[in-house]
Motif scaffolding. Structure first.
Motif, PDB file in Angstrom:
ATOM      1  N   LEU A 128       5.450   4.444   1.300  1.00  0.00           N
ATOM      2  CA  LEU A 128       5.259   3.220   0.572  1.00  0.00           C
ATOM      3  C   LEU A 128       5.541   2.112   1.532  1.00  0.00           C
ATOM      4  N   ASN A 129       4.487   0.964   1.652  1.00  0.00           N
ATOM      5  CA  ASN A 129       4.672  -0.024   2.661  1.00  0.00           C
ATOM      6  C   ASN A 129       4.666  -1.240   2.051  1.00  0.00           C
ATOM      7  N   PHE A 130       5.871  -1.957   2.297  1.00  0.00           N
ATOM      8  CA  PHE A 130       6.208  -3.282   1.908  1.00  0.00           C
ATOM      9  C   PHE A 130       5.843  -4.566   2.824  1.00  0.00           C
ATOM     10  N   SER A 131       5.601  -5.516   2.188  1.00  0.00           N
ATOM     11  CA  SER A 131       5.533  -6.877   3.151  1.00  0.00           C
ATOM     12  C   SER A 131       7.151  -7.180   3.385  1.00  0.00           C
ATOM     13  N   LYS A 132       7.417  -7.569   4.450  1.00  0.00           N
ATOM     14  CA  LYS A 132       8.637  -8.197   4.796  1.00  0.00           C
ATOM     15  C   LYS A 132       8.469  -9.621   5.509  1.00  0.00           C
ATOM     16  N   SER A 133       9.492 -10.212   5.645  1.00  0.00           N
ATOM     17  CA  SER A 133       9.517 -11.370   6.552  1.00  0.00           C
ATOM     18  C   SER A 133       9.675 -11.070   7.982  1.00  0.00           C
ATOM     19  N   LYS A 134       9.359 -11.801   9.020  1.00  0.00           N
ATOM     20  CA  LYS A 134       9.738 -11.515  10.429  1.00  0.00           C
ATOM     21  C   LYS A 134      11.146 -11.695  10.602  1.00  0.00           C
ATOM     22  N   GLY A 135      11.618 -12.485   9.878  1.00  0.00           N
ATOM     23  CA  GLY A 135      13.154 -12.849  10.050  1.00  0.00           C
ATOM     24  C   GLY A 135      14.053 -11.372   9.743  1.00  0.00           C
ATOM     25  N   LEU A 136      13.558 -10.375   8.896  1.00  0.00           N
ATOM     26  CA  LEU A 136      14.317  -9.442   8.586  1.00  0.00           C
ATOM     27  C   LEU A 136      14.083  -8.427   9.879  1.00  0.00           C
ATOM     28  N   VAL A 137      15.486  -7.904  10.431  1.00  0.00           N
ATOM     29  CA  VAL A 137      15.517  -7.215  11.404  1.00  0.00           C
ATOM     30  C   VAL A 137      16.451  -5.964  11.111  1.00  0.00           C
ATOM     31  N   VAL A 160       8.803   3.426   4.020  1.00  0.00           N
ATOM     32  CA  VAL A 160       9.667   4.581   3.679  1.00  0.00           C
ATOM     33  C   VAL A 160       8.629   5.460   3.381  1.00  0.00           C
ATOM     34  N   MET A 161       9.204   6.906   3.709  1.00  0.00           N
ATOM     35  CA  MET A 161       8.747   8.109   3.255  1.00  0.00           C
ATOM     36  C   MET A 161       9.385   8.726   2.028  1.00  0.00           C
ATOM     37  N   ILE A 162       8.759   9.029   0.869  1.00  0.00           N
ATOM     38  CA  ILE A 162       9.471   9.757  -0.060  1.00  0.00           C
ATOM     39  C   ILE A 162       8.888  11.118  -0.431  1.00  0.00           C
ATOM     40  N   LYS A 163       9.774  12.139  -0.431  1.00  0.00           N
ATOM     41  CA  LYS A 163       9.209  13.446  -0.461  1.00  0.00           C
ATOM     42  C   LYS A 163       9.446  13.851  -2.035  1.00  0.00           C
ATOM     43  N   SER A 186       0.916  -1.262   0.051  1.00  0.00           N
ATOM     44  CA  SER A 186       0.079   0.038  -0.020  1.00  0.00           C
ATOM     45  C   SER A 186       0.948   1.325   0.122  1.00  0.00           C
ATOM     46  N   ALA A 187      -0.012   2.438  -0.221  1.00  0.00           N
ATOM     47  CA  ALA A 187       0.900   3.580   0.064  1.00  0.00           C
ATOM     48  C   ALA A 187       0.027   4.692   0.519  1.00  0.00           C
ATOM     49  N   ARG A 188       0.437   5.475   1.428  1.00  0.00           N
ATOM     50  CA  ARG A 188      -0.250   6.677   1.802  1.00  0.00           C
ATOM     51  C   ARG A 188       0.170   7.861   1.084  1.00  0.00           C
ATOM     52  N   VAL A 189      -0.731   8.602   0.630  1.00  0.00           N
ATOM     53  CA  VAL A 189      -0.522   9.732  -0.068  1.00  0.00           C
ATOM     54  C   VAL A 189      -0.724  11.057   0.828  1.00  0.00           C
ATOM     55  N   LEU A 190       0.156  12.011   0.924  1.00  0.00           N
ATOM     56  CA  LEU A 190       0.042  13.101   1.732  1.00  0.00           C
ATOM     57  C   LEU A 190      -0.123  14.394   0.757  1.00  0.00           C
ATOM     58  N   PRO A 191      -0.884  15.329   1.297  1.00  0.00           N
ATOM     59  CA  PRO A 191      -0.964  16.649   0.304  1.00  0.00           C
ATOM     60  C   PRO A 191       0.385  17.540   0.078  1.00  0.00           C
ATOM     61  N   CYS A 192       1.378  17.013   0.814  1.00  0.00           N
ATOM     62  CA  CYS A 192       2.443  17.889   0.761  1.00  0.00           C
ATOM     63  C   CYS A 192       3.558  17.424  -0.306  1.00  0.00           C
ATOM     64  N   GLU A 193       3.055  16.624  -1.346  1.00  0.00           N
ATOM     65  CA  GLU A 193       3.880  15.942  -2.265  1.00  0.00           C
ATOM     66  C   GLU A 193       4.773  14.734  -1.810  1.00  0.00           C
ATOM     67  N   ALA A 194       4.423  14.206  -0.645  1.00  0.00           N
ATOM     68  CA  ALA A 194       4.983  13.087   0.116  1.00  0.00           C
ATOM     69  C   ALA A 194       3.997  11.547   0.011  1.00  0.00           C
ATOM     70  N   ILE A 195       4.675  10.696  -0.209  1.00  0.00           N
ATOM     71  CA  ILE A 195       4.156   9.381   0.189  1.00  0.00           C
ATOM     72  C   ILE A 195       4.900   8.355   1.217  1.00  0.00           C
ATOM     73  N   VAL A 240      -3.661   4.086  -1.258  1.00  0.00           N
ATOM     74  CA  VAL A 240      -3.800   3.295  -2.345  1.00  0.00           C
ATOM     75  C   VAL A 240      -3.243   1.950  -1.824  1.00  0.00           C
ATOM     76  N   TRP A 241      -4.131   1.180  -2.365  1.00  0.00           N
ATOM     77  CA  TRP A 241      -3.988  -0.473  -2.004  1.00  0.00           C
ATOM     78  C   TRP A 241      -3.460  -1.184  -3.268  1.00  0.00           C
ATOM     79  N   PHE A 242      -2.405  -1.910  -3.227  1.00  0.00           N
ATOM     80  CA  PHE A 242      -2.159  -2.491  -4.595  1.00  0.00           C
ATOM     81  C   PHE A 242      -2.519  -4.165  -4.402  1.00  0.00           C
ATOM     82  N   LYS A 243      -2.426  -4.506  -5.731  1.00  0.00           N
ATOM     83  CA  LYS A 243      -2.598  -5.853  -5.822  1.00  0.00           C
ATOM     84  C   LYS A 243      -1.363  -6.645  -6.620  1.00  0.00           C
TER      85      LYS A 243
END
Length: 714
Positions: A341-350, A387-390, A330-339, A525-528
């Motif tokens: 991004l949410n990635f799926s990860k394994s629990k073993g990634l620390v 991550v946040m991307i401006k 998914s992604a969260r879209v902000l009004p300040c031209e920033a987003i 925004v939710w992705f497939k």
């Protein structure tokens, strides 16, 4: 701690022994570099080492491998063991720092013109390194110039100044080789050397810049000396010679031109305004290194081989990781031209707070990789990486437009490299933490605060009081503060923190109207994703440091076997260990080929082994996502025909924020009013802001402020 884990006291002792061994070998390596330009080493030590190391299997290469390559790779492998043991033990932090302790003194940071913000330790190493280069060059001159008499110069067919100029050019090149030995260490993101010595890949970029400038200055002077010498002695034809069994001038010129092109594009104005030119030109490092080896021969190139070898291992592992499509949820879209991004990860990634990843979006550019700070906490969010991307450049603005302009896209293909970051953090050692950010500089602080939420709510740990000072240009940027709370996290978790948020809006003198406030909603925004997209997982599994040590050691052993077989059964019957009978270039090319073969075979094997082991966990993560209530909830609004952006229920942090319009923070007043015994001052933002905070903390007027710059700009 896991009951199967060895006692932490035993681990501490083993780690202490390993780090002592690492320091001892490192000092020995530096000592050899220090002694190399002396007559004692050249006339006495080197012949003895050469006599013992020479064999039909390695010939003259044996001594240089033993002296210049083995110590560094040994330190890298032992560093892997040291870091792995560090993961097994859960060390308690110590609150507060005695300002008079040696640790506090070593960490104390100051502003040095031309270097920026450096700690006392960094300054000491800079001075010692400059001293090493000065010593090498002066020692070469001291041992050689007295012998260049008019009679000796006449026997060489030169004037005295011509002979001295020629040898000065040689010594500048030899001194540059010493700098080249270190220049690739800071850019090996996944190497064990940096974290073993407590340095992150982001913080070490400045060392690469300093070393690069030094090396190119020395090599440029080296080339100019020879050009002037050849012109003065009417030997410009030497520039077109590629000797079979000696220094290749043409190869050296090609290497120098490649280096100069890289060097020119590092000028700040070019790098910032034409980043793509800088980015693509920097790939000329391949030409630079390959023709450098052709220029000096493989035996002399072994002085820079360790850094190049570790860089090649790291680069190939990054290549393997980047070939996989990752699962972007998914992604969260902000009004300040920033987003976000949410990635799926394994629990073993620390990973630790302030870590970074490199992101590639093929639909924007297949070649460009951009670094971004992770804002999620692997403890608080074990199955998600964010991550946040401006939108501040062409690439980021294109991504924002793709996600914010309806109709939204159903899938966004992405690849990642990383995460890269510190192996441990000790922010909680302070009584109070002041986080000062400018614009998108708030991103590392989001990950720290989320980690504190986990420590406070889940682990019930005592955490320091927090003051977050943020500086934005416009009021829509305030929506970034809402990213502090994870998309699925309750606001009550944040409310339990002892935190003050002071936000400063510099370009607006009055608060926005109610109508303007309405635009500050976050949209999702939710992705497939495709079934082939996988959650982010450690490239070498849970025991990544042990696997990295195994790759370095086994690949180098394979390289030695290949070189030994080639030399003993092909080269030695031709030249019988006599210089000049076998082509320098052919030997160099075969050695470089064997390095690549060894790294590719061992790293690919380790990667495939761990990939098979991760496959089961990946299936579990995907099954969990399918079973999640979110999959069938109204939030997954992208499944409708219009695929319009869906507005998430917004839990705003703005009610907890004190907003100041039309002004900037008075950092001196704020920091000097803090009375806690240990105050950590973390700064991430523009250079002017970082320097201002550093001057305040290093002024000596107070002793409770401990400055730490968290900067990802270079």
């Amino acid at each position: 701690m896991d009951p199967k884990t060895p006692n932490s006291g035993v681990i501490k002792i083993i780690r202490a022994i390993i780090i002592a061994l690492i320091i001892l070998v490192s000092l020995g390596y530096v000592f050899i570099l220090f002694m190399d330009p002396t007559n004692l080493y050249y006339l006495s030590w080197s012949p003895k080492i050469q006599a013992k190391a020479d064999s039909p299997y390695f010939e003259s290469e044996g001594a240089t491998i033993l002296i210049n390559t083995v110590p560094v790779l040994f330190v890298a492998v032992m560093g892997c063991v040291y870091l792995h043991l560090g993961k097994l033990s859960n060390f308690n932090y110590k609150k507060g720092i005695d300002p008079q302790s040696w640790l506090a003194i070593c960490r104390k940071q100051m502003i040095i013109r031309g270097l920026g913000i450096v700690s006392l330790t960094e300054l000491a190493f800079v001075v010692m390194f400059i001293g090493l280069l000065a010593w090498c060059f002066s020692s070469y001159l001291h041992t050689t110039f007295p012998g260049i008499t008019p009679q000796a110069a006449a026997q060489m067919g030169m004037k005295v100044w011509e002979a001295k100029l020629k040898y000065a050019g040689v010594f500048l090149g030899l001194t540059g080789n010493v700098g080249l030995a270190f220049v690739l260490f800071p850019v090996s993101r996944g190497s064990s050397l940096l974290p073993t010595f407590g340095v992150t890949s982001e913080a070490s970029i400045k060392y690469h810049i300093w070393l690069g400038h030094t090396v190119m200055a020395l090599f440029t002077a080296h080339g100019l000396c020879y050009i002037v010498f050849w012109a003065a002695t009417y030997q410009l034809s030497e520039m077109s010679k590629w000797a079979k069994s000696n220094i290749s001038n043409v190869a050296g010129e090609i290497s120098l031109v490649a280096g100069l092109l890289m060097w020119v594009t590092t000028i700040p104005r070019i790098r910032r305004k034409m980043f793509e030119v800088f980015f693509y030109t920097h790939h000329l490092y391949i030409i630079f290194v390959v023709f450098f080896v052709f220029h000096v021969g493989i035996s002399s190139a072994f002085i820079m081989l360790p850094g190049f070898y570790l860089f090649m291992v790291d680069r190939y592992l990054r290549f393997l990781q980047s070939r996989q499509g990752v699962r972007l949820v998914s992604a969260r879209v902000l009004p300040c031209e920033a987003i976000e991004l949410n990635f799926s990860k394994s629990k073993g990634l620390v990973y630790k707070p302030t870590s970074t990843i490199f992101v590639n979006i093929p639909s924007i550019s297949r070649l460009q990789w951009h670094p971004f700070t992770i804002i999620s906490s692997s403890s608080l969010e074990p199955e998600k990486l964010s991550v946040m991307i401006k939108g501040e450049g062409k690439w980021t603005k294109t991504l924002y437009q793709m996600l914010s302009s309806p109709p939204s896209i159903e899938r966004l293909q992405a690849s990642l490299e990383g995460p890269y970051g510190p192996t441990s953090t000790d922010f909680a050692r302070h009584d109070k933490i002041v986080m000062i950010s400018g614009g998108s500089g708030i991103t590392p602080f989001i990950s720290i605060i989320r980690d504190f939420i986990y420590m406070n709510v889940t682990m019930k740990c005592e955490i320091p009081k927090i003051i977050l000072i943020t500086v934005f240009k416009n009021s829509p940027d305030l929506s970034i503060l809402d990213l502090i709370l994870p998309i699925s996290g309750p606001l009550s978790n944040f409310a339990e923190l002892d935190i003050q948020i002071q936000a400063y809006i510099t370009r607006e003198k009055t608060p926005p109207t109610n109508e303007q406030h309405k635009i500050n909603n976050l949209h999702s925004v939710w992705f497939k994703p495709k079934p082939s997209d996988v959650p982010i997982s450690p490239i070498l599994g849970q025991n990544n440091w042990l696997w990295l040590g195994a790759i370095i050691s086994s690949s180098f052993v394979m390289f030695l076997l290949l070189v030994g077989i080639l030399t003993r059964y092909y080269i030695y019957p031709i030249d019988h260990n006599q210089s000049g009978k076998y082509s320098y270039s052919t030997r160099a090319a075969l050695n470089m080929l064997f390095i690549c073969i060894s790294i590719v075979i061992t790293a690919s094997s380790a990667f495939m082994w761990n990939k098979r082991k991760d496959a089961m966990e990946t299936r579990q993560v995907l099954n969990l996502e399918k079973a999640s209530p979110l999959a069938n909830s109204p939030i997954a609004g992208f499944y409708n025909e219009e695929r319009e952006l869906e507005s998430l229920p917004n839990q705003s942090i703005l009610p907890f924020t004190n907003v100041h319009y039309g002004q900037r923070p008075d950092l001196k007043k704020i920091l000097f009013e803090l009375k806690e015994s240990s105050v950590g001052v973390l700064v991430c933002g523009p250079k002017k802001m970082r320097h201002e905070a550093a001057r305040i903390c290093s002024s000596g007027l107070v002793s409770n402020l401990h400055y730490e710059s968290i900067s990802f700009s270079w």
